[in-house]
Design a protein around this motif. Structure first.
Motif, PDB file in Angstrom:
ATOM      1  N   GLY A 284      27.249  13.394   1.124  1.00  0.00           N
ATOM      2  CA  GLY A 284      27.349  14.940   1.354  1.00  0.00           C
ATOM      3  C   GLY A 284      26.070  15.482   1.781  1.00  0.00           C
ATOM      4  N   GLU A 285      25.076  14.533   1.703  1.00  0.00           N
ATOM      5  CA  GLU A 285      23.465  15.046   2.119  1.00  0.00           C
ATOM      6  C   GLU A 285      23.063  14.195   3.423  1.00  0.00           C
ATOM      7  N   ILE A 286      21.983  14.724   3.912  1.00  0.00           N
ATOM      8  CA  ILE A 286      21.311  13.922   5.069  1.00  0.00           C
ATOM      9  C   ILE A 286      19.897  14.023   4.378  1.00  0.00           C
ATOM     10  N   LEU A 287      19.530  12.907   4.429  1.00  0.00           N
ATOM     11  CA  LEU A 287      18.077  12.322   3.844  1.00  0.00           C
ATOM     12  C   LEU A 287      17.404  12.064   4.831  1.00  0.00           C
ATOM     13  N   VAL A 288      16.119  12.577   4.831  1.00  0.00           N
ATOM     14  CA  VAL A 288      14.956  12.333   5.801  1.00  0.00           C
ATOM     15  C   VAL A 288      13.933  11.485   4.922  1.00  0.00           C
ATOM     16  N   GLU A 289      13.692  10.513   5.448  1.00  0.00           N
ATOM     17  CA  GLU A 289      12.673   9.736   4.387  1.00  0.00           C
ATOM     18  C   GLU A 289      11.786   8.912   5.453  1.00  0.00           C
ATOM     19  N   VAL A 290      10.732   8.488   4.936  1.00  0.00           N
ATOM     20  CA  VAL A 290       9.818   7.463   5.830  1.00  0.00           C
ATOM     21  C   VAL A 290      10.365   6.071   5.759  1.00  0.00           C
ATOM     22  N   ASP A 291      10.421   5.710   6.871  1.00  0.00           N
ATOM     23  CA  ASP A 291      10.705   4.032   7.014  1.00  0.00           C
ATOM     24  C   ASP A 291       9.558   3.384   7.019  1.00  0.00           C
ATOM     25  N   ARG A 292       9.161   2.646   5.950  1.00  0.00           N
ATOM     26  CA  ARG A 292       7.961   1.853   6.107  1.00  0.00           C
ATOM     27  C   ARG A 292       7.948   0.924   7.032  1.00  0.00           C
ATOM     28  N   ASP A 293       8.808   0.208   7.370  1.00  0.00           N
ATOM     29  CA  ASP A 293       8.442  -0.974   8.402  1.00  0.00           C
ATOM     30  C   ASP A 293       8.239  -0.184   9.703  1.00  0.00           C
ATOM     31  N   ARG A 294       9.051   0.738  10.132  1.00  0.00           N
ATOM     32  CA  ARG A 294       8.552   1.458  11.268  1.00  0.00           C
ATOM     33  C   ARG A 294       7.292   1.970  11.350  1.00  0.00           C
ATOM     34  N   LEU A 295       6.862   2.620  10.067  1.00  0.00           N
ATOM     35  CA  LEU A 295       5.364   3.136   9.920  1.00  0.00           C
ATOM     36  C   LEU A 295       4.270   2.150  10.278  1.00  0.00           C
ATOM     37  N   ARG A 296       4.542   0.834   9.787  1.00  0.00           N
ATOM     38  CA  ARG A 296       3.718  -0.292   9.787  1.00  0.00           C
ATOM     39  C   ARG A 296       3.433  -0.557  11.285  1.00  0.00           C
ATOM     40  N   GLU A 297       4.515  -0.441  12.132  1.00  0.00           N
ATOM     41  CA  GLU A 297       4.848  -0.897  13.476  1.00  0.00           C
ATOM     42  C   GLU A 297       3.987   0.212  14.460  1.00  0.00           C
ATOM     43  N   SER A 298       3.892   1.481  13.870  1.00  0.00           N
ATOM     44  CA  SER A 298       3.425   2.438  14.578  1.00  0.00           C
ATOM     45  C   SER A 298       1.933   2.408  14.229  1.00  0.00           C
ATOM     46  N   LEU A 299       1.322   1.699  13.490  1.00  0.00           N
ATOM     47  CA  LEU A 299      -0.448   1.584  13.143  1.00  0.00           C
ATOM     48  C   LEU A 299      -0.676   0.173  13.279  1.00  0.00           C
ATOM     49  N   PRO A 300      -0.651  -0.345  14.362  1.00  0.00           N
ATOM     50  CA  PRO A 300      -1.007  -1.806  14.390  1.00  0.00           C
ATOM     51  C   PRO A 300      -2.436  -2.208  14.125  1.00  0.00           C
ATOM     52  N   GLU A 301      -3.316  -1.025  14.967  1.00  0.00           N
ATOM     53  CA  GLU A 301      -4.819  -1.377  14.853  1.00  0.00           C
ATOM     54  C   GLU A 301      -5.307  -1.028  13.437  1.00  0.00           C
ATOM     55  N   MET A 302      -4.683  -0.111  12.793  1.00  0.00           N
ATOM     56  CA  MET A 302      -5.050   0.118  11.142  1.00  0.00           C
ATOM     57  C   MET A 302      -4.903  -0.998  10.652  1.00  0.00           C
ATOM     58  N   TYR A 303      -3.661  -1.702  10.485  1.00  0.00           N
ATOM     59  CA  TYR A 303      -3.441  -2.885   9.819  1.00  0.00           C
ATOM     60  C   TYR A 303      -4.133  -4.092  10.229  1.00  0.00           C
ATOM     61  N   ALA A 304      -4.605  -4.111  11.634  1.00  0.00           N
ATOM     62  CA  ALA A 304      -5.160  -5.401  12.072  1.00  0.00           C
ATOM     63  C   ALA A 304      -6.818  -5.317  11.241  1.00  0.00           C
ATOM     64  N   ALA A 305      -7.229  -3.949  11.238  1.00  0.00           N
ATOM     65  CA  ALA A 305      -8.642  -3.628  10.918  1.00  0.00           C
ATOM     66  C   ALA A 305      -8.963  -3.829   9.282  1.00  0.00           C
ATOM     67  N   LEU A 306      -7.666  -3.511   8.399  1.00  0.00           N
ATOM     68  CA  LEU A 306      -8.004  -3.373   7.039  1.00  0.00           C
ATOM     69  C   LEU A 306      -7.281  -4.265   6.368  1.00  0.00           C
ATOM     70  N   ALA A 307      -6.178  -5.263   6.887  1.00  0.00           N
ATOM     71  CA  ALA A 307      -5.537  -6.391   6.310  1.00  0.00           C
ATOM     72  C   ALA A 307      -6.311  -7.704   6.785  1.00  0.00           C
ATOM     73  N   VAL A 308      -6.727  -8.535   6.102  1.00  0.00           N
ATOM     74  CA  VAL A 308      -7.351  -9.591   6.287  1.00  0.00           C
ATOM     75  C   VAL A 308      -6.559 -11.017   5.413  1.00  0.00           C
ATOM     76  N   GLN A 309      -6.019 -11.599   5.864  1.00  0.00           N
ATOM     77  CA  GLN A 309      -5.018 -12.703   5.069  1.00  0.00           C
ATOM     78  C   GLN A 309      -6.129 -13.560   4.360  1.00  0.00           C
ATOM     79  N   PRO A 310      -6.054 -13.825   3.157  1.00  0.00           N
ATOM     80  CA  PRO A 310      -6.852 -14.589   2.157  1.00  0.00           C
ATOM     81  C   PRO A 310      -6.683 -16.055   2.634  1.00  0.00           C
ATOM     82  N   VAL A 311      -7.625 -16.994   2.464  1.00  0.00           N
ATOM     83  CA  VAL A 311      -7.533 -18.326   2.717  1.00  0.00           C
ATOM     84  C   VAL A 311      -7.365 -18.866   1.427  1.00  0.00           C
ATOM     85  N   GLU A 312      -6.204 -19.828   1.402  1.00  0.00           N
ATOM     86  CA  GLU A 312      -6.035 -20.681   0.076  1.00  0.00           C
ATOM     87  C   GLU A 312      -6.567 -21.811  -0.120  1.00  0.00           C
TER      88      GLU A 312
END
Length: 596
Positions: A284-312
């Motif tokens: 009976g409600e309409i929920l408006v929420e942040v979709d985390r996956d789509r937000l990541r897709e909207s910020l590729p440059e930010m993730y590329a600059a701030l996310a560095v994979q560790p080396v095992e």
């Protein structure tokens, strides 16, 4: 005792001075006498009235002789004073008659059908007979009642009808299909930076059984007007809720959102925010929420600059010794903290956010790799690839391909190795394989020799083999009972045969497998010292021209103490066929030794 006797005794008692005592009794006796007198009058009066009624009916019948009594009607059509022939013409006229048209009504809406369409046929002659009989048939009382009602124009006669409910039901169901409508839920849509609202709307559902009951009642009353029974269907999500959710979405998209970190700044435009919002109707409600996956897709440059994979960290062989390859820390966005801030502030108009960045350590760090480094050769085995009938370069290439896919693999304590997971999907050559006892060409010939070699190395290393299947036939490069096959199954993977073992040691295990130019495939398992020693052996226990059964035994000691000594498995192998279809005897060649 009669009333008259009672009165006589009352008089006698009065004479004896007993009047007061029996006063009440005397009064009742007097009243009873009056009642008796009334009863004596009712009988004759009733007879007189009935006689008068009979006389009136007789006189009236004389007046309406040959015609339907005045005031008699059928379905609202006045037939009074009409001869049966005239009444028949009136009832048979579709425009003036009864039940010629049946109208289903829903409020102001009218849906007309002919009587024939609704399965209703008026029996004109039978109905005229009923109308003519009104006031003429039945008891005197019934005829008198009909005439009295006719005098006031209220003598309505039910028509005689041939009614086919199945035909009518089909029409009602057809109308229901036209009138039925699902309720429309209110909804919110986001297109670019614009938010739209679609309002809710009631639905409707025809109650077919109730409408059929209304039709039956209307036919009995000789009226062609039938109320359509139904109910409104309320939507679960109403327009006010949708408007409220739309305002929430508009607040989130009211301006550009800025993400800031030491490495830079990134902007998210209103339209991009809109693409990152998820609009869902729920309870009976309409929920408006942040979709985390789509937000990541909207910020590729930010993730590329701030996310560095560790080396095992890892292991490699250098000069016959296992050395550690150093790992390296990475960094990652603390998404839980970032999304928590967004989900709280975005809908309240907050436009700027600090991006939290944390260190991302490898699962196997350099220090941990040094601590759990394999230092000892736990198990080793080899098989001769020159003993097969297929000595082609294509088969040898398959051996190298699959061995290279395994060589250098590291298993953590408790981790399970799967042969299929590591060698499937490679671009193998076509070479000889055995299918149902016959040699044929197929992609991947040689995989089973690589699998069997590693299987025995894992056994000698004291690891826990959790899945293994024997070949169909005995093979020249490995002793029966010590082999293991692999098959990828059909196109959907059904029927696949795998070889799996689990690292049951306390340290990491390094797997090595390679094809040597000396004609052998080598498999090695390196790990931390376990104190285990393993002995393997197999012997033939049954032989026929078409099969041979072998029993494989294993003896395991740990720090000099026997922890297992018994049968590992029992395998039955089938005979091979030559190219001309002849069965090759099971003892045609000498089995390979346990340890080549």
């Amino acid at each position: 005792m009669t009333v008259w006797d009672t009165e006589k005794k009352t008089t006698q008692r009065k004479a004896k001075g007993e009047f007061d005592r029996f006063a009440t009794y005397r009064w009742g006796a007097t009243a009873g006498s009056a009642w008796v007198r009334v009863r004596r009058l009712v009988g004759p009066l009733t007879i007189v009235l009935c006689a008068v009624a009979s006389l009136l009916v007789a006189l009236d019948s004389g007046v309406d002789a040959g015609v339907i009594h005045r005031g008699v009607s059928v379905g609202g059509v006045d037939l009074g004073g009409k001869t049966p022939e005239e009444a028949g013409e009136i009832l048979g006229d579709p425009e003036r008659g009864v039940l010629g048209e049946i109208v289903l009504e829903r409020g102001p809406e009218r849906f007309p059908f002919s009587g024939e369409e609704m399965g209703v046929d008026l029996d004109v002659a039978g109905t005229v007979d009923r109308a003519y009989a009104a006031g003429r048939e039945g008891s005197v009382t019934e005829r008198f009642g009909d005439r009295v009602r006719a005098a006031f124009g209220a003598a309505s006669v039910a028509p005689k009808v041939d009614y086919r409910p199945k035909v009518a039901k089909a029409k009602v169901e057809g109308l229901a299909a036209r009138l039925n409508e699902e309720p429309r839920e209110a909804s919110v849509s986001i297109e670019g930076a614009e938010v739209g609202v679609v309002g809710a709307r009631e639905g409707y559902e025809v109650d077919v059984p109730a409408t059929m009951a209304n039709l039956a009642t209307a036919l009995e009353a000789a009226t062609g007007e039938v109320e359509v029974a139904g109910r409104k269907l309320e939507p679960s999500v109403l327009t006010p809720e949708a408007e409220e959710s739309a305002e929430k979405a508009r607040a989130a998209m009211s301006g550009t959102v800025v993400f800031m970190a030491a490495a830079g700044q990134w902007d998210l435009a209103p339209a991009q925010i809109g693409r990152s919002l998820d609009v869902t109707a729920r309870e009976g409600e309409i929920l408006v929420e942040v979709d985390r996956d789509r937000l990541r897709e909207s910020l590729p440059e930010m993730y590329a600059a701030l996310a560095v994979q560790p080396v095992e960290s890892g292991y490699e062989m250098n000069g016959g010794e296992v050395t550690v390859t150093p790992g390296q820390s990475g960094k990652a966005i603390d998404e839980e903290a970032l999304f928590a801030d967004l989900e709280q502030g975005l809908f309240e108009g907050q436009r700027e956010y600090e991006v939290p960045v944390v260190t991302d350590e490898p699962e196997l760090t350099t220090a941990r790799a040094e601590e759990l480094k394999p230092t000892e050769l736990l198990g080793r085995y080899r098989t001769d690839y020159t003993l097969t009938s297929d000595k082609s370069a294509e088969r040898v290439e398959n051996l190298r391909m699959s061995s290279n896919a395994i060589d250098g693999m590291v298993l953590a304590p408790g981790e399970t190795f799967s042969m299929i997971e590591n060698v499937a999907g490679l671009d193998y050559n076509a070479s000889k394989v055995i299918v149902d006892g016959k040699e044929t060409l197929a992609d991947g010939g040689g995989l089973c020799q690589v699998t069997s070699t590693l299987y025995m190395a894992a056994n000698y290393a004291g690891l826990d083999v959790t899945e293994r299947s024997p070949h169909y036939a005995q093979l020249p490069y490995i002793r029966p009972g010590l082999d293991a096959t692999v098959w990828f199954g059909d196109e959907n993977g059904a029927g696949a045969l795998d070889m799996k073992f689990r690292n049951t040691s306390d340290g990491y295990v390094l797997i090595r497998e390679y094809v040597s130019d000396d004609g052998y495939i080598y498999a090695e398992v390196w790990g931390r010292p376990t104190g285990r020693e393993v002995e393997m052996g197999s012997r033939r226990v049954a032989l026929t021209p078409y099969s041979a059964t072998w029993v494989t035994r294993q003896r395991v000691t740990e720090d000099g103490e026997v922890v297992y000594d018994g049968v590992l498995h029992e395998d039955t192998y089938g005979a091979l066929e030559s190219e001309n279809g002849e069965v090759i005897p099971m003892d045609a060649f000498e089995p390979a030794p346990v340890n080549p």
